[in-house]
Design a protein around this motif. Structure first.
Motif, PDB file in Angstrom:
ATOM      1  N   LYS A   1      -6.492  -3.756   3.433  1.00  0.00           N
ATOM      2  CA  LYS A   1      -6.029  -2.503   2.591  1.00  0.00           C
ATOM      3  C   LYS A   1      -6.446  -1.328   3.162  1.00  0.00           C
TER       4      LYS A   1
ATOM      5  N   ILE B   1       0.085   7.894   1.209  1.00  0.00           N
ATOM      6  CA  ILE B   1      -0.946   8.917   0.957  1.00  0.00           C
ATOM      7  C   ILE B   1      -0.242  10.228   0.924  1.00  0.00           C
TER       8      ILE B   1
ATOM      9  N   ILE C   1      -4.496   2.125   4.387  1.00  0.00           N
ATOM     10  CA  ILE C   1      -4.752   3.491   3.745  1.00  0.00           C
ATOM     11  C   ILE C   1      -4.977   4.413   4.940  1.00  0.00           C
TER      12      ILE C   1
ATOM     13  N   ILE D   1       0.744  -1.100  -0.168  1.00  0.00           N
ATOM     14  CA  ILE D   1      -0.109  -0.083   0.031  1.00  0.00           C
ATOM     15  C   ILE D   1       0.700   1.164   0.085  1.00  0.00           C
TER      16      ILE D   1
END
Length: 183
Positions: A166, A136, A170, A133
């Motif tokens: 996931k 961000i 995130i 992942i």
């Protein structure tokens, strides 16, 4: 540094407290920064309660090479950053995904292994499945504590059972990114 060591009385109090109270905990977080507050007599207690154990084991300039995560290979969640993960496996260069799969037998007693790689993202090995992942938020001002925030949120959301792996990663990246956006 000798001043960081717990004395025998403090060690006994902590050990007795854990033995008496640990059955009442749904989960417990261990942040092992390598300052000798997690002493060997606690490890069997942790191992016996491995399905409740969420660990962030850190190496730093004070303890590098002496606070390896080997002692936490029986846990629900084990969080490491990339240098700590590489130290655990004695490999500086191999691709992280390949390292995870090459060593998956070593991680068989860990519910979820999380390897954070800072601004690049995180690698997760959970229930035999691998996930990457990406981060961000990448415009960080101060990354101190971002790994702690990431693993805390990851652990809490995992406990909640409201999100998949996931989604948990995130949200954890966002929380760590917000934390790192400030000095």
């Amino acid at each position: 540094n000798e001043t960081l060591l717990l004395n025998k009385i403090s060690k006994n109090k902590l050990k007795k407290y854990l033995i008496k109270k640990i059955s009442k905990f749904d989960y417990f977080f261990v942040f092992d920064y390598g300052y000798n507050h997690i002493f060997n007599e606690l490890l069997p207690i942790f191992k016996k309660n491995k399905k409740k154990l969420i660990v962030n084991c850190q190496s730093n300039s004070y303890n590098f090479g002496f606070n390896r995560a080997d002692k936490y290979l029986n846990s629900e969640i084990l969080g490491l950053d990339e240098p700590e993960f590489r130290l655990l496996l004695n490999d500086k260069t191999e691709d992280i995904k390949k390292l995870i799969f090459k060593n998956k037998i070593k991680f068989k007693n860990i519910g979820t292994l999380v390897v954070t790689t800072g601004k690049n993202g995180c690698h997760i090995f959970s229930k035999g499945r691998y996930y990457f992942i990406p981060s961000i938020i990448n415009n960080m001002k101060d990354t101190t504590g971002c790994g702690d925030v990431f693993l805390t949120i990851f652990g809490i959301l995992n406990i909640s059972k409201l999100f998949n792996v996931k989604e948990i990663a995130i949200i954890s990246h966002i929380a760590a990114g917000i934390h790192g956006s400030y000095l």
